[in-house]
Scaffold this motif. Sequence first.
Motif, short mmCIF file in Angstrom:
data_model
loop_
_atom_site.label_atom_id
_atom_site.label_comp_id
_atom_site.label_asym_id
_atom_site.label_seq_id
_atom_site.Cartn_x
_atom_site.Cartn_y
_atom_site.Cartn_z
N GLU A 172 0.64 -1.31 -0.15
CA GLU A 172 -0.15 -0.07 -0.03
C GLU A 172 0.84 1.01 0.03
O GLU A 172 0.77 2.21 -0.66
N VAL A 173 2.02 1.25 1.10
CA VAL A 173 2.65 2.53 1.09
C VAL A 173 3.35 2.59 -0.30
O VAL A 173 3.51 3.92 -0.89
N MET A 174 3.94 1.54 -1.01
CA MET A 174 4.77 1.66 -2.21
C MET A 174 4.04 1.73 -3.39
O MET A 174 4.59 2.01 -4.40
N GLU A 175 2.78 1.61 -3.21
CA GLU A 175 1.63 1.60 -4.40
C GLU A 175 2.11 0.63 -5.37
O GLU A 175 2.07 0.72 -6.66
#
Lengths: 160, 160, 160
Positions: free
Chosen positions: B125-128
């Motif tokens: 999620e953070v790194m997409e």
Amino acid sequence: MNEEKRKKLAMVVFSGDMDKLFAAFSIAAGAAASNMDVTMFFTFWGLRALKKKVRTGRSFFGRLLGIFYGGDIDRSTPSKMSFGGIGRWMFKRMMKAKRVPSLAQLRQTALDLGVKLYGCQMSMEVMEIPREKMIDEVAQCVGVVTFIEQAQQADVTLFV
Amino acid sequence: MNEEKRKKLAMVVFSGDMDKLFAAFSIAAGAAASNMDVTMFFTFWGLRALKKKVRTGRSFFGRLLGIFYGGDIDRSTPSKMSFGGIGRWMFKRMMKAKRVPSLAQLRQTALDLGVKLYGCQMSMEVMEIPREKMIDEVAQCVGVVTFIEQAQQADVTLFV
Amino acid sequence: MNEEKRKKLAMVVFSGDMDKLFAAFSIAAGAAASNMDVTMFFTFWGLRALKKKVRTGRSFFGRLLGIFYGGDIDRSTPSKMSFGGIGRWMFKRMMKAKRVPSLAQLRQTALDLGVKLYGCQMSMEVMEIPREKMIDEVAQCVGVVTFIEQAQQADVTLFV
């Protein structure tokens, strides 16, 4: 709860990089939430994770280190794409957008879940970071043999 | 073969560096070849090891990350002597000369030997990096607690 | 002393950074002093910790690597604040002021306490560092499967 049956995690936190600290505290908090007995030993660069937001260093080199590697846990920079501080800012924004807690918040969660934080005495001396410049929540400052004792009893050991 | 008697290895792969990924997959494949039950949890930079050769990122920062840290496992660069890509090329040549397999080949060997690859949901999620931009062979995308459960049962735990 | 009851530590030393080697040998020596059976497997950059002070490399790239990453254990540089050699000099001074032993001394202490040092054969071939360019005290040069066997029997496993 049978205390002797609880699984144990012993972790060395050598790194002071934002991203690695994030992984370390996520694993520690996750393990404590899963009812594990968790101890983290902070050594070398990892000591930053335990520092107050104060300047450290007595000798010339110690002060230099205090300037270049100063600040507290939320001043840590990522191990990649640091770009002189832009990387930290970028990752903080990306994490905030995904509602990921800050490092200081994550550390507090770990503490609330019973994770024990230890400082490595020898590193504290070499890096010139005395106990009083570290957060009150640090359980104890110990030598490597204390880590060995904990690790021997642990079910999971990691070096971060 | 008594399934319950098989020794287990649980590894966190935090790094996306060519040389560290090489070590991680070599150990994983070696352990699986020695009849161990092996699980690898890819988090943060390590996610690159699971990526397809596609561009990632939705937000401005995600896209920036997708550009600077783009590509698939064979685009990873060594942690030292990177020299803007020359290091990768040099190590690839040196490894090829010694008939060492490429990272993609080594990953396939690990998969063929039964190594399970997991992606860390929060990092994704953070790194997409969504599931569909990762290779089909990824077993599952999970949270840190799944790693903790695996690690508790493991005989060998490593953080790479 | 019941040999079969001795706790075991198996460590992969992937890093050749001064600070990480320092942590690795401190933990190894501490564990051996606590009567643990300790084996260290040096791979990739970690091989520097086993090198004599000689130039290595046969091929063009091997020689290039031998120049850029040359020297023995005491030529290693810290993972942060390296500053083209100034960091090494600074940390050496800071450590000396605190009467911390040098890496070569610490390695000797570990050896004296019975720590076993293994070199990774595949890394030795890729990096072009043959056995005769490594210190005599190296117990053996082995493949990854030997590490797996040791790790399976170990109570504590770490990747540095």
